[in-house]
Design a protein around this motif. Structure first.
Motif, PDB file in Angstrom:
ATOM      1  N   CYS A   9      55.363  29.918  55.667  1.00  0.00           N
ATOM      2  CA  CYS A   9      55.021  30.265  54.199  1.00  0.00           C
ATOM      3  C   CYS A   9      55.851  29.352  53.097  1.00  0.00           C
ATOM      4  O   CYS A   9      55.514  29.247  52.056  1.00  0.00           O
ATOM      5  CB  CYS A   9      55.811  31.767  53.740  1.00  0.00           C
ATOM      6  SG  CYS A   9      54.648  33.062  54.753  1.00  0.00           S
ATOM      7  N   ILE A  11      56.593  26.160  51.180  1.00  0.00           N
ATOM      8  CA  ILE A  11      55.740  25.027  50.372  1.00  0.00           C
ATOM      9  C   ILE A  11      56.416  23.604  50.887  1.00  0.00           C
ATOM     10  O   ILE A  11      57.613  23.378  50.370  1.00  0.00           O
ATOM     11  CB  ILE A  11      55.420  25.392  49.013  1.00  0.00           C
ATOM     12  CG1 ILE A  11      55.028  26.614  48.780  1.00  0.00           C
ATOM     13  CG2 ILE A  11      54.523  24.066  48.665  1.00  0.00           C
ATOM     14  CD1 ILE A  11      55.101  26.917  47.272  1.00  0.00           C
ATOM     15  N   ASN A  38      54.778  25.782  42.742  1.00  0.00           N
ATOM     16  CA  ASN A  38      55.612  26.641  43.503  1.00  0.00           C
ATOM     17  C   ASN A  38      55.248  27.911  43.677  1.00  0.00           C
ATOM     18  O   ASN A  38      56.073  28.631  44.128  1.00  0.00           O
ATOM     19  CB  ASN A  38      57.021  26.540  43.427  1.00  0.00           C
ATOM     20  CG  ASN A  38      57.423  26.801  42.008  1.00  0.00           C
ATOM     21  OD1 ASN A  38      56.775  27.071  41.362  1.00  0.00           O
ATOM     22  ND2 ASN A  38      58.667  26.661  41.912  1.00  0.00           N
ATOM     23  N   HIS A  40      52.787  31.033  44.895  1.00  0.00           N
ATOM     24  CA  HIS A  40      51.726  31.429  45.789  1.00  0.00           C
ATOM     25  C   HIS A  40      50.954  32.477  45.295  1.00  0.00           C
ATOM     26  O   HIS A  40      51.353  33.219  44.381  1.00  0.00           O
ATOM     27  CB  HIS A  40      52.664  32.186  47.108  1.00  0.00           C
ATOM     28  CG  HIS A  40      53.412  31.405  47.968  1.00  0.00           C
ATOM     29  ND1 HIS A  40      54.599  30.830  47.517  1.00  0.00           N
ATOM     30  CD2 HIS A  40      53.224  31.000  49.325  1.00  0.00           C
ATOM     31  CE1 HIS A  40      54.984  30.191  48.662  1.00  0.00           C
ATOM     32  NE2 HIS A  40      54.194  30.395  49.677  1.00  0.00           N
ATOM     33  N   TYR A  41      49.662  32.170  45.338  1.00  0.00           N
ATOM     34  CA  TYR A  41      48.637  33.307  44.914  1.00  0.00           C
ATOM     35  C   TYR A  41      48.796  34.299  45.839  1.00  0.00           C
ATOM     36  O   TYR A  41      48.907  35.438  45.184  1.00  0.00           O
ATOM     37  CB  TYR A  41      47.305  32.316  45.354  1.00  0.00           C
ATOM     38  CG  TYR A  41      46.218  33.498  45.317  1.00  0.00           C
ATOM     39  CD1 TYR A  41      45.858  34.217  43.996  1.00  0.00           C
ATOM     40  CD2 TYR A  41      45.656  34.196  46.332  1.00  0.00           C
ATOM     41  CE1 TYR A  41      44.766  35.219  43.675  1.00  0.00           C
ATOM     42  CE2 TYR A  41      44.371  35.113  46.079  1.00  0.00           C
ATOM     43  CZ  TYR A  41      44.095  35.526  44.790  1.00  0.00           C
ATOM     44  OH  TYR A  41      43.059  36.422  44.804  1.00  0.00           O
ATOM     45  N   ARG A  44      54.631  35.227  49.384  1.00  0.00           N
ATOM     46  CA  ARG A  44      55.391  34.996  50.619  1.00  0.00           C
ATOM     47  C   ARG A  44      55.558  36.331  51.298  1.00  0.00           C
ATOM     48  O   ARG A  44      55.352  36.411  52.334  1.00  0.00           O
ATOM     49  CB  ARG A  44      56.804  34.151  50.555  1.00  0.00           C
ATOM     50  CG  ARG A  44      56.259  32.531  50.095  1.00  0.00           C
ATOM     51  CD  ARG A  44      57.795  32.046  49.706  1.00  0.00           C
ATOM     52  NE  ARG A  44      58.497  32.081  50.689  1.00  0.00           N
ATOM     53  CZ  ARG A  44      59.416  31.444  51.393  1.00  0.00           C
ATOM     54  NH1 ARG A  44      59.518  30.331  50.825  1.00  0.00           N
ATOM     55  NH2 ARG A  44      60.213  31.606  52.367  1.00  0.00           N
ATOM     56  N   GLY A  48      51.895  35.313  52.466  1.00  0.00           N
ATOM     57  CA  GLY A  48      51.099  34.221  51.803  1.00  0.00           C
ATOM     58  C   GLY A  48      51.443  32.800  52.451  1.00  0.00           C
ATOM     59  O   GLY A  48      52.529  32.365  52.392  1.00  0.00           O
ATOM     60  N   GLY A  50      52.313  28.664  52.847  1.00  0.00           N
ATOM     61  CA  GLY A  50      52.649  27.519  51.930  1.00  0.00           C
ATOM     62  C   GLY A  50      51.308  26.490  52.060  1.00  0.00           C
ATOM     63  O   GLY A  50      51.990  25.247  52.152  1.00  0.00           O
ATOM     64  N   ASN A  54      46.738  28.214  48.561  1.00  0.00           N
ATOM     65  CA  ASN A  54      47.471  29.391  48.299  1.00  0.00           C
ATOM     66  C   ASN A  54      48.453  29.109  47.184  1.00  0.00           C
ATOM     67  O   ASN A  54      49.250  29.999  46.833  1.00  0.00           O
ATOM     68  CB  ASN A  54      47.959  29.967  49.537  1.00  0.00           C
ATOM     69  CG  ASN A  54      48.528  31.448  49.406  1.00  0.00           C
ATOM     70  OD1 ASN A  54      47.932  32.318  48.620  1.00  0.00           O
ATOM     71  ND2 ASN A  54      49.690  31.685  49.586  1.00  0.00           N
ATOM     72  N   VAL A  55      48.634  28.047  46.681  1.00  0.00           N
ATOM     73  CA  VAL A  55      49.567  27.474  45.791  1.00  0.00           C
ATOM     74  C   VAL A  55      49.100  27.056  44.604  1.00  0.00           C
ATOM     75  O   VAL A  55      48.156  26.066  44.701  1.00  0.00           O
ATOM     76  CB  VAL A  55      50.529  26.432  46.587  1.00  0.00           C
ATOM     77  CG1 VAL A  55      51.522  25.980  45.696  1.00  0.00           C
ATOM     78  CG2 VAL A  55      51.280  27.149  47.817  1.00  0.00           C
ATOM     79  N   GLU A  92      40.297  34.055  50.948  1.00  0.00           N
ATOM     80  CA  GLU A  92      41.779  34.469  50.618  1.00  0.00           C
ATOM     81  C   GLU A  92      42.373  35.172  52.024  1.00  0.00           C
ATOM     82  O   GLU A  92      43.527  35.020  52.471  1.00  0.00           O
ATOM     83  CB  GLU A  92      42.125  35.274  49.451  1.00  0.00           C
ATOM     84  CG  GLU A  92      41.569  36.554  49.356  1.00  0.00           C
ATOM     85  CD  GLU A  92      41.758  37.272  48.008  1.00  0.00           C
ATOM     86  OE1 GLU A  92      42.770  37.945  47.902  1.00  0.00           O
ATOM     87  OE2 GLU A  92      41.066  36.887  47.093  1.00  0.00           O
ATOM     88  N   LEU A  95      44.542  32.816  54.072  1.00  0.00           N
ATOM     89  CA  LEU A  95      45.674  32.408  53.560  1.00  0.00           C
ATOM     90  C   LEU A  95      46.790  33.135  53.830  1.00  0.00           C
ATOM     91  O   LEU A  95      48.032  32.942  53.294  1.00  0.00           O
ATOM     92  CB  LEU A  95      45.631  32.271  51.832  1.00  0.00           C
ATOM     93  CG  LEU A  95      44.410  31.408  51.517  1.00  0.00           C
ATOM     94  CD1 LEU A  95      44.339  31.674  49.998  1.00  0.00           C
ATOM     95  CD2 LEU A  95      44.455  29.884  51.967  1.00  0.00           C
TER      96      LEU A  95
END
Length: 101
Positions: A9, A11, A38, A40-41, A44, A48, A50, A54-55, A92, A95
């Motif tokens: 998770c 990044i 930084n 997350h869609y 974390r 979610g 990294g 998804n970022v 998604e 992710l």
């Protein structure tokens, strides 16, 4: 030593650089150049990953609104549309950290 989920998770600097480039070095919601890659869609806290898909790059105000306000659903839809436009076949469900996969 970090747990596997924590590692998945996080990044990485490479992902941050890729997202920063993809997003043109500004917040994808308001256009502010005072932003960082930084956000997350899928959070974390919900597993979610990294990964670049998804970022997104958000300024502090938009990131706070996304994470902590009643506007989350509307902002989530806007971010989802942004990511779908950049990644054909974006899904998604792929992710999220899955321990057993």
């Amino acid at each position: 030593m970090k747990h596997r989920m924590t590692k998945a998770c996080d990044i990485s600097p490479q992902v941050k650089a890729e997202v920063w480039e993809r997003d043109g070095g500004c917040c994808i919601l308001c256009g502010s150049p005072n932003a960082a890659p930084n956000a997350h869609y899928i959070p974390r806290s919900h597993g979610g990953l990294g990964v670049a898909q998804n970022v997104v790059t958000l300024c502090e105000k938009c990131h706070t609104s996304y994470d902590n306000s009643g506007a989350r659903r509307a902002l989530q839809a806007e971010i989802r549309a942004y990511l779908m436009a950049r990644y054909p076949g974006w899904d998604e469900t792929k992710l999220i950290y899955r321990k057993w996969e």
